[in-house]
Design a protein around this motif. Structure first.
Motif, PDB file in Angstrom:
ATOM      1  N   GLN A  40      59.571 -70.814 -38.922  1.00 37.96           N
ATOM      2  CA  GLN A  40      60.707 -69.994 -38.514  1.00 37.96           C
ATOM      3  C   GLN A  40      60.920 -70.219 -37.026  1.00 37.96           C
ATOM      4  O   GLN A  40      59.983 -70.078 -36.235  1.00 37.96           O
ATOM      5  CB  GLN A  40      60.439 -68.519 -38.784  1.00 37.96           C
ATOM      6  CG  GLN A  40      60.359 -68.177 -40.268  1.00 37.96           C
ATOM      7  CD  GLN A  40      59.994 -66.727 -40.463  1.00 37.96           C
ATOM      8  OE1 GLN A  40      58.946 -66.282 -40.027  1.00 37.96           O
ATOM      9  NE2 GLN A  40      60.861 -65.992 -41.120  1.00 37.96           N
ATOM     10  N   PHE A  42      62.761 -69.342 -33.497  1.00 42.23           N
ATOM     11  CA  PHE A  42      63.431 -68.251 -32.784  1.00 42.23           C
ATOM     12  C   PHE A  42      63.956 -68.770 -31.456  1.00 42.23           C
ATOM     13  O   PHE A  42      63.231 -69.381 -30.690  1.00 42.23           O
ATOM     14  CB  PHE A  42      62.463 -67.076 -32.560  1.00 42.23           C
ATOM     15  CG  PHE A  42      62.042 -66.421 -33.840  1.00 42.23           C
ATOM     16  CD1 PHE A  42      62.771 -65.371 -34.359  1.00 42.23           C
ATOM     17  CD2 PHE A  42      60.946 -66.889 -34.540  1.00 42.23           C
ATOM     18  CE1 PHE A  42      62.401 -64.791 -35.551  1.00 42.23           C
ATOM     19  CE2 PHE A  42      60.568 -66.310 -35.734  1.00 42.23           C
ATOM     20  CZ  PHE A  42      61.293 -65.255 -36.240  1.00 42.23           C
ATOM     21  N   ARG A  43      65.227 -68.518 -31.237  1.00 42.97           N
ATOM     22  CA  ARG A  43      65.892 -69.000 -30.033  1.00 42.97           C
ATOM     23  C   ARG A  43      66.394 -67.823 -29.208  1.00 42.97           C
ATOM     24  O   ARG A  43      66.098 -66.676 -29.532  1.00 42.97           O
ATOM     25  CB  ARG A  43      67.065 -69.898 -30.424  1.00 42.97           C
ATOM     26  CG  ARG A  43      66.626 -71.137 -31.185  1.00 42.97           C
ATOM     27  CD  ARG A  43      67.804 -71.954 -31.645  1.00 42.97           C
ATOM     28  NE  ARG A  43      67.369 -73.157 -32.333  1.00 42.97           N
ATOM     29  CZ  ARG A  43      67.081 -74.293 -31.706  1.00 42.97           C
ATOM     30  NH1 ARG A  43      67.191 -74.371 -30.400  1.00 42.97           N
ATOM     31  NH2 ARG A  43      66.696 -75.356 -32.392  1.00 42.97           N
ATOM     32  N   GLY A  45      68.292 -66.338 -25.184  1.00 45.40           N
ATOM     33  CA  GLY A  45      68.204 -66.391 -23.734  1.00 45.40           C
ATOM     34  C   GLY A  45      68.822 -67.645 -23.160  1.00 45.40           C
ATOM     35  O   GLY A  45      68.383 -68.123 -22.118  1.00 45.40           O
ATOM     36  N   LEU A  52      60.211 -69.735 -29.616  1.00 45.39           N
ATOM     37  CA  LEU A  52      59.015 -69.411 -30.389  1.00 45.39           C
ATOM     38  C   LEU A  52      59.172 -70.003 -31.792  1.00 45.39           C
ATOM     39  O   LEU A  52      60.245 -69.914 -32.379  1.00 45.39           O
ATOM     40  CB  LEU A  52      58.848 -67.889 -30.449  1.00 45.39           C
ATOM     41  CG  LEU A  52      57.575 -67.310 -31.056  1.00 45.39           C
ATOM     42  CD1 LEU A  52      57.222 -66.008 -30.332  1.00 45.39           C
ATOM     43  CD2 LEU A  52      57.738 -67.026 -32.532  1.00 45.39           C
TER      44      LEU A  52
END
Lengths: 149, 125
Positions: A40, A42-43, A45, A52
């Motif tokens: 999975q 995670f983006r 910012g 992550l």
């Protein structure tokens, strides 16, 4: 011969967990062990690259191919769990030093295929999904013959 | 890194948040025989921030501790009004945690444990 350049499977044994008759395949043409992580990502910012990556859920399969369709038609029960032990021979020492044993359990039969073209090399196969061992441990335990301190 | 009440704790190891100010409050006045209305400004009306955060613990007990902080803030609601600083560095005063919802089962992250939460922040101003 360069070590490891050939995949010579000397034997594959499929044993029911909890008792029963084991099936031994001595002429496996392919033992395809695949282990996957369902990553999975995670983006955020405004970052262009992932912040992550989580490898939470894992899965593993093994497909055993052999020229003899008889083994495929043996009494493997899809409702049973099996332990599969496959030995990859060392290119020089055979089943001796350097041979790799893959111990896979618990395995659940998913596909029993007698696929094969007429008058060509046969390619029947058995496919299994591997679950986790107790305590969330990997279902694929690998030991190398003769390895150690 | 976003913070709430000066602490980044509830934003865990990963977070994303979007803030949406509510439209200006207005009083709409119509006049007999005249097309259209007059909108009389009454002041701002706060907003809402929705955040997704991933809380993490090296073990289940540590994850429980991290989640307890968030659960406590959600339980106290408007008793804990303070400053929210978003991931763009903007400060939003007068904010409280309106709700906190786990949106998945506990999931392994490396050698530890993680869980995604959705947090709704209510902006009073």
């Amino acid at each position: 011969m360069k070590a490891g350049i050939s995949m010579n499977w000397s034997s594959v044994t499929i044993t029911p967990i909890g008792g029963g008759t084991a099936l031994t395949i001595t002429d496996a043409t392919d033992v395809a062990i695949n282990e996957q992580s369902a990553n999975q990502v995670f983006r955020g910012g405004a970052n262009q690259w992932p912040k992550l990556i989580r490898t939470g859920e894992k899965s593993a399969t093994v497909r055993i191919s052999m020229p003899n369709a008889e083994a495929v038609m043996k009494d493997l029960d899809p409702d049973k769990k099996y332990t599969i032990v496959a030995i990859l021979d060392d290119a020089i020492n055979g089943a001796g030093e350097g041979a790799i044993t893959f111990d896979m359990a618990p395995a659940t039969l998913s596909t029993r295929s007698t696929s094969g073209q007429n008058n060509r090399f046969a390619s029947p196969s058995l496919s299994f999904d591997l679950g986790g061992r107790s305590n969330d441990a990997t279902p694929i335990e690998i030991t190398v013959e003769g390895a150690g301190p | 890194m976003p913070t709430f009440l000066g602490s980044p704790a509830i934003f865990g190891v990963w977070s994303e948040l979007q803030t949406q100010p509510r439209p200006h409050r207005t009083q709409s006045i119509a006049f007999p025989g005249v097309n259209g209305r007059i909108a009389s400004p009454l002041g701002t009306d706060g907003g809402q921030t929705v955040a997704r955060t991933m809380l993490y613990g090296d073990n289940i007990a540590e994850l429980n501790e991290a989640e307890a902080v968030l659960i406590s803030l959600a339980a106290n609601g408007p008793n804990n009004v303070g400053m929210l600083v978003d991931d763009q560095g903007r400060s939003w005063p007068g904010v409280y945690v309106a709700s906190a919802t786990p949106i998945e089962d506990v999931t392994r992250l490396g050698a530890g444990y993680s869980r995604l939460w959705q947090i709704a922040f209510e902006h009073l101003v």
